[in-house]
Design a protein around this motif. Structure first.
Motif, PDB file in Angstrom:
ATOM      1  N   GLU A  12       0.851  -1.303   0.044  1.00  0.00           N
ATOM      2  CA  GLU A  12      -0.039  -0.137  -0.052  1.00  0.00           C
ATOM      3  C   GLU A  12       0.966   1.036  -0.024  1.00  0.00           C
ATOM      4  N   ALA A  62       2.405   1.803  -3.270  1.00  0.00           N
ATOM      5  CA  ALA A  62       1.377   2.126  -4.445  1.00  0.00           C
ATOM      6  C   ALA A  62       1.133   3.876  -4.316  1.00  0.00           C
ATOM      7  N   PRO A  92      -2.955  -1.246  -4.241  1.00  0.00           N
ATOM      8  CA  PRO A  92      -2.107  -2.396  -3.568  1.00  0.00           C
ATOM      9  C   PRO A  92      -2.274  -3.611  -4.232  1.00  0.00           C
TER      10      PRO A  92
END
Length: 146
Positions: free
Chosen positions: A34, A37, A48
């Motif tokens: 995450e 990303a 993600p």
């Protein structure tokens, strides 16, 4: 194969090193986290857990870890150059100078469209614009790319 090479070279040449010390580290494919990303695309559009492959300079090897080997699937690689690889349902009916034909590991036809310039040109333009912004006194609002 590495062990066999080391045996052959040590018997013939008597070198004090192993081929293992000369080869690059093997990077394992994985999934985008995450925070990674969000670092690449702060608005949250890039999700993600998307599959990714570390850059290796060989377009075909990026197809397998991203599962882009099935018909109607593909992958895009953007770096110094950029390309798209799309797995086709059937071979093209004619040749196109803009499309390189390659294949998946199991032989399905893949259309590859390649452009030699991508981030290299973008980096040059961004550098120029950053330099201009600095000269105009806009440093406080400037995202530092350089």
């Amino acid at each position: 194969m590495i062990q066999r090479f080391d045996e052959l070279i040590s018997n013939e040449v008597k070198v004090p090193w192993s081929i293992r010390n000369l080869l690059p580290e093997v990077l394992v494919d994985g999934t985008m986290m995450e925070d990674g990303a969000l670092l690449l695309e702060p608005s949250g559009i890039l999700l993600p857990r998307i599959l990714f492959s570390p850059p290796e300079g060989d377009a075909g090897t990026g197809m397998v870890p991203t599962n882009a080997v099935a018909v109607r699937f593909g992958n895009v690689s953007a770096g110094t150059s950029i390309f798209l690889m799309a797995v086709l349902e059937k071979p093209l009916k004619q040749a196109y100078t803009e499309i390189d034909m390659v294949a998946t590991p199991d032989g399905k036809p893949v259309a590859m469209i390649h452009c030699n310039n991508c981030t290299q040109d973008m980096n040059a333009w961004i550098s120029l614009l950053c330099e201009f912004a600095k000269m105009m006194g806009a440093v406080q609002n400037l995202i530092k790319y350089i």
